[in-house]
Scaffold this motif. Sequence first.
Motif: not given
Length: 480
Positions: A16, A20, A128, A132, A144, A148
């Motif tokens: 994560v 990010g 993304n 995730l 999370n 992120s």
Amino acid sequence: MFAEKLSARNFELVCVVMLGFGHLCIMTGCDSQAFILESVIHSIHERDPSTINSHAGYYGQATCYLAFVLTCLLSPTFLYATSAKTTLFIASVCFTSFPLGFLYTNQYYYFFSAALNGVGFALYYTGNGGYLTSHSTRKTLEANVSISWAIGSSCMIVGSAIIALITYFTAGKQNITTDVVEVVGNLTTVSAPFERRFSDTEIYLLFSVFAVISGIGNLTFLLLPSSDIDNCIESSKKTVAFRDGIKLMGRAMISPKMFILIPMFILTGVHTSFWVSIYPTTLTFNSYLSSMIYLPAIYSLGVGLGETIMGMFISFMSKRVKNFGMLPTLLIGCFLTSLYCLLIVLSTPADAPMAPTNDLPWLFQPTRILVFIIALIGGMSDCCLCSVRSVICAIAMPNRRDQAYSVSKFYQSIGTCVIFFISPFLNIYYYTFGIPILCIIAAVCFYHEARRINLMEQNMTMELDQAAQRKRTSLYETLE
């Protein structure tokens, strides 16, 4: 090997955090340049009108989001054909192409790279969401997403430092007067100043740095761990044919679960266009603020801090309050968005989004402190809306999560695209009155969908409890 050396939760956090950080790198240029894009284009046009259209900043972003809309229809299928990691890497390369165009401005490449940027947006958000869900459990998803998003949104803080430093070395040492002296015959008159303008050197340095940082994002996505975690929401290993992927997308588009969320998706898009580009443009088009050359950096810093603070707050509360990342977060976001609009309408000349102006606002001119406060509130509200969208898309359609993400971005980008195409003709009141009304509609619709999901999860929990009870009873009878 790397995953085996870490606990499950620590491996989640590594994934994560890297996600990010990659977001931070590619969005440092994307978001920061959006704050000043219309003003930069206007400055280039003022020096050489044949180079590019004066409103190409707005039209370029409209082109970007039009490509975004179209790509959203195919991005889930693209994810099936590759992987979340590969999708993120290709998206990041698309982002890098845009700032490179300002090293030698060409109108044709500008619009081409803007469209490529839109393709990158669609691929990035699909990748993304896929990454995730394959690296989160249901219990850790909300935390999370917030972690992120908070790290990624720090891009505005990085962007503010870049803008401030380059502004200092290229424009900060110049003598900037607050008035323009004009000589007409034997009379000397003092008029309002010109708007803030960007020099060629300033533009070259800004976009060169943005391109380099975006390149670091390319490398980060290339190095992302690809193995799924145990008990993840959805595995990244999907075997879906192209035709089946298109069918899944079509079903998601017409699903009642998505229809009721359309106002929220459009709100996110309209709000994005407003805080990313339209309001920052008013700060440079307001002639009375021309001496405040650091306003774009101040605004970027405020937005970045707001996004980061709210992301950490949502993550903290999600661990302690069940479903805090859904309706409570949306209501906070709607309130902050309305407050953001109120402060702007009181301090911004009506025509400032459209062209340089000498007009006065309703009550008072923006100050550095006020701009920072407005930016802080805007960043916090955007974090709320985007976090809610990510969470609801992950759980509203369990069998079509990738498609749900794309549908949300499809409607969001429609809202953003339309606003950018018509923004040269809209004064500040259209945004500051229209967005709060849209907040109310979005909150009402979201409430109904959130209640349906809560009931569904309660029923599933009851069924699991009953099944466990029957199993225990059967075992007890067998032992007797």
